[in-house]
Design a protein around this motif. Structure first.
Motif, short mmCIF file in Angstrom:
data_model
loop_
_atom_site.label_atom_id
_atom_site.label_comp_id
_atom_site.label_asym_id
_atom_site.label_seq_id
_atom_site.Cartn_x
_atom_site.Cartn_y
_atom_site.Cartn_z
N HIS A 391 47.61 8.60 3.04
CA HIS A 391 47.97 9.72 3.94
C HIS A 391 46.99 9.68 5.19
CE1 HIS A 391 50.79 10.66 0.83
NE2 HIS A 391 51.49 11.38 1.80
N SER A 392 45.60 9.24 4.99
CA SER A 392 44.91 9.20 5.85
C SER A 392 45.03 8.31 6.99
CB SER A 392 43.31 8.63 5.50
OG SER A 392 42.98 9.69 4.54
N LEU A 393 46.03 7.42 6.65
CA LEU A 393 46.62 6.16 7.84
C LEU A 393 47.15 6.83 8.98
CD1 LEU A 393 47.71 3.60 5.40
CD2 LEU A 393 45.53 3.32 6.83
N VAL A 394 47.59 8.10 8.93
CA VAL A 394 48.33 8.87 10.04
C VAL A 394 47.37 9.91 10.51
CG1 VAL A 394 50.66 8.08 9.11
CG2 VAL A 394 49.61 10.30 8.45
N TYR A 395 46.36 10.07 9.87
CA TYR A 395 45.37 10.97 10.66
C TYR A 395 44.68 10.45 11.88
CZ TYR A 395 45.17 15.11 7.29
OH TYR A 395 45.78 16.13 6.81
N PRO A 396 44.03 11.43 12.68
CA PRO A 396 43.17 10.97 13.75
C PRO A 396 42.00 9.97 13.02
CG PRO A 396 43.81 13.38 14.04
CD PRO A 396 44.32 12.83 12.62
N PHE A 397 41.38 9.23 14.16
CA PHE A 397 40.37 8.37 13.60
C PHE A 397 39.12 9.29 13.17
CE2 PHE A 397 42.73 4.97 16.07
CZ PHE A 397 42.77 4.10 15.01
N GLY A 398 38.36 8.89 12.12
CA GLY A 398 37.22 9.65 11.92
C GLY A 398 37.07 10.11 10.58
N MET A 399 36.33 11.15 10.17
CA MET A 399 35.93 11.66 8.90
C MET A 399 36.39 13.02 8.97
SD MET A 399 34.70 11.37 5.80
CE MET A 399 33.84 12.07 4.59
N HIS A 400 37.31 13.27 7.94
CA HIS A 400 37.96 14.57 7.82
C HIS A 400 37.54 15.23 6.26
CE1 HIS A 400 40.27 13.83 11.35
NE2 HIS A 400 40.64 12.52 10.67
N GLU A 401 36.64 16.24 6.30
CA GLU A 401 36.34 16.74 5.11
C GLU A 401 37.30 17.87 4.77
OE1 GLU A 401 32.25 18.14 4.40
OE2 GLU A 401 31.55 16.20 5.58
N LEU A 402 37.70 17.92 3.33
CA LEU A 402 38.54 18.98 2.71
C LEU A 402 37.95 19.91 1.99
CD1 LEU A 402 41.64 16.24 1.98
CD2 LEU A 402 41.06 17.50 4.29
N GLU A 403 37.99 21.28 2.27
CA GLU A 403 37.25 22.20 1.40
C GLU A 403 38.30 22.57 0.46
OE1 GLU A 403 36.23 25.58 3.83
OE2 GLU A 403 34.81 24.30 5.06
N ALA A 404 39.71 22.50 0.88
CA ALA A 404 40.64 22.60 -0.35
C ALA A 404 41.67 21.36 -0.29
CB ALA A 404 41.55 24.08 -0.04
N PRO A 405 42.50 21.51 -1.48
CA PRO A 405 43.36 20.18 -1.45
C PRO A 405 44.54 20.56 -0.55
CG PRO A 405 43.40 21.48 -3.66
CD PRO A 405 42.28 21.96 -2.71
N PRO A 406 45.33 19.56 0.06
CA PRO A 406 46.59 19.71 0.72
C PRO A 406 47.67 20.14 -0.33
CG PRO A 406 45.40 17.57 1.36
CD PRO A 406 44.72 17.98 0.13
N SER A 407 48.37 20.93 0.13
CA SER A 407 49.41 21.60 -0.72
C SER A 407 50.08 20.38 -1.71
CB SER A 407 50.59 22.57 -0.16
OG SER A 407 51.04 21.73 1.20
N GLU A 408 50.45 19.29 -0.87
CA GLU A 408 51.23 18.30 -1.21
C GLU A 408 50.79 17.65 -2.53
OE1 GLU A 408 51.84 17.87 3.25
OE2 GLU A 408 50.28 18.47 1.67
N LEU A 409 49.28 17.97 -2.90
CA LEU A 409 48.76 17.25 -3.85
C LEU A 409 48.62 18.20 -5.03
CD1 LEU A 409 45.46 15.67 -2.42
CD2 LEU A 409 46.94 14.64 -3.96
N ARG A 414 47.47 19.06 -10.67
CA ARG A 414 47.95 19.86 -12.06
C ARG A 414 48.02 19.05 -13.28
NH1 ARG A 414 51.23 22.54 -9.77
NH2 ARG A 414 53.19 21.55 -10.16
N GLU A 415 48.71 17.91 -12.85
CA GLU A 415 48.82 16.90 -13.87
C GLU A 415 47.78 16.50 -14.62
OE1 GLU A 415 53.52 15.54 -12.53
OE2 GLU A 415 51.59 14.16 -12.27
N ASP A 416 46.83 16.09 -13.33
CA ASP A 416 45.51 15.65 -14.04
C ASP A 416 44.83 16.69 -14.86
OD1 ASP A 416 45.78 13.15 -12.44
OD2 ASP A 416 44.23 13.58 -11.06
N LEU A 417 44.79 17.72 -14.71
CA LEU A 417 44.03 19.00 -15.39
C LEU A 417 44.97 18.78 -16.86
CD1 LEU A 417 43.67 21.70 -12.97
CD2 LEU A 417 41.72 20.46 -14.33
N MET A 418 46.15 18.57 -17.00
CA MET A 418 46.88 18.60 -18.07
C MET A 418 46.75 17.69 -18.95
SD MET A 418 50.42 20.35 -16.61
CE MET A 418 51.39 19.90 -18.17
N GLY A 419 46.11 16.46 -18.46
CA GLY A 419 45.86 15.09 -19.26
C GLY A 419 47.06 14.43 -19.22
N VAL A 420 48.00 14.45 -18.24
CA VAL A 420 48.97 13.41 -18.04
C VAL A 420 48.54 11.97 -17.95
CG1 VAL A 420 51.16 12.98 -16.72
CG2 VAL A 420 50.48 15.17 -17.22
#
Length: 430
Positions: A391-409, A414-420
């Protein structure tokens, strides 16, 4: 690719690369955009330069990834001007034939016109008679002996259907050899046609030599049966042996359940990934840092520029490490889907390596006062980083730090936490 869009002012020409590089922010693209094409700017964005190393400029061979000259890539440069039977791909197909080594060497000699037919012997002044020992009157060239001689034609007519025999007999020597040696999907033979074809040539040549040197002459029908039967026997035997060898040489794989797992208490886990739109197209990277409870600590999305997949992977690792260091993490597990990127980081690299500057930066960061463990993971255990990089391929050029996860993630986290986990055929561990 157009590099410049307009003439560069003379006063700028003597300036060195370091003049256009800001140690904390990268290229000073605002000073270059008036003169360089967008394609060149995109390539520069992905190129790492580190003037602090004080290393001297190096000559690099651009056709290899490690920057070292190789005769193989040099040959690839000139290969378009070389006849098709001298192309590297054609030679590889010869040495990969499922036939005995002596047959491979024989095919190589046929291609190089080195088998000692009477035409070759006359050229070397070993005889004054270049006629075919079977049909007489016709010069015995390699193509005549192996295909056009009436005795050879009888053999081929039994193997190849009437619908194809005309085309088979009509092409010139080089095209005939190349098309048949490299073709493994023809309907003439249920197995690999290139190997079977080579064996037929070998037995035709052997029977020619039996006649010339021992006086043993088979009737046309007996010759045909002998060549076809022996070629089939050898072809079946070598295809069977090759399949067994392939099975034994491949690493054993077993089905495993693969998923993300949290690190031990006191440790943090960084997952990174790179994404590329074709070779030399747009590249991007993404990553996520989580603690032993699987909680989001930090993440990033990085639109890089233009380059290769391995370059995207290395940039993702560098930016992820920088982000982890920025957060004061002391014990870190770095997981990457790219085994190649991890190997490049672990191994010594030559200063002329294409990514030497980037690899050097990563190694210096790893040598800081912290503990970092490098691990390979499969894509099923790296899904969040995979999502962020793509999804970074459609972002503006450069580094974008994320303090919280995008809602789409949210679902994947949640599945990672459940051990899927997901089934995958993975290499069996020793």
């Amino acid at each position: 690719m157009t590099v410049t869009t307009q003439p560069v002012p003379e006063e700028l020409i003597p300036l060195q690369v370091a003049h256009y590089w800001h140690q904390d922010h990268g290229w000073r693209l605002e000073d270059l955009e008036d003169y360089l094409s967008q394609e060149t700017i995109a390539t520069l964005r992905a190129f790492h330069f580190d003037p602090t190393t004080r290393e001297e400029d190096q000559l690099r061979w651009k056709l290899t990834t490690n920057g070292a000259f190789s005769t193989k890539t040099a040959f690839q440069v000139i290969s378009p001007h070389i006849p098709s039977t001298e192309q590297p791909a054609f030679w590889k197909s010869i040495w990969k034939l499922h036939v005995p080594e002596r047959v491979r060497v024989f095919i190589w000699m046929v291609v190089k016109n080195k088998i000692t037919t009477n035409s070759v012997r006359k050229f070397r002044h070993l005889t004054s008679d270049d006629s075919c020992p079977s049909c007489e009157g016709t010069a015995e060239t390699a193509i005549h002996c192996l295909r056009d001689c009436p005795r050879a034609q009888i053999v081929w007519s039994k193997i190849i259907s009437p619908d194809h025999i005309g085309q088979f007999m009509a092409s010139d020597r080089d095209r005939w050899l190349r098309s048949n040696v490299t073709d493994n999907k023809t309907g003439f033979w249920p197995g690999e046609w290139g190997s079977f074809f080579s064996l037929v040539l070998w037995f035709i040549w052997k029977q020619r030599n039996e006649k010339v040197f021992r006086g043993n002459t088979l009737s046309p029908s007996s010759l045909c049966n002998y060549v076809v039967i022996k070629a089939k026997e050898w072809a079946h035997a070598w295809e069977s042996a090759s399949r067994s060898l392939d099975r034994s040489s491949k690493p054993a794989r077993v089905e495993k359940l693969i998923g993300w797992s949290p690190p031990a208490t006191g440790w943090f886990k960084l997952n990174t990934d790179g994404a590329a739109q074709g070779h030399g197209g747009d590249i991007a990277a993404g990553g996520i840092i989580r603690d032993s409870d699987g909680e989001w600590i930090a993440g990033f999305m990085y639109r890089i520029g233009s380059g290769t997949a391995i370059l995207a992977e290395l940039w993702g690792i560098l930016q992820g490490l920088k982000l982890a260091w920025k957060h004061g993490i002391q014990f870190l597990i770095l997981e990457s889907y790219s085994a190649l990127a991890l190997d490049l980081i672990r191994q010594h690299h030559d200063p002329v390596h294409l990514h030497a500057s980037l690899l050097g930066k990563i190694r210096r960061l790893l040598s800081q006062s912290w503990v970092v463990q490098l691990d390979h993971t499969y894509r099923e255990g790296n899904r969040v980083a995979d999502w962020l990089s793509k999804h970074s391929l459609v972002y503006p050029f450069g580094m974008h730090e994320l303090e919280a996860p995008p809602s789409e993630l949210a679902r994947i986290i949640r599945e990672d936490l459940m051990g899927v986990s997901f089934p995958r055929m993975a290499i069996r561990e020793a």
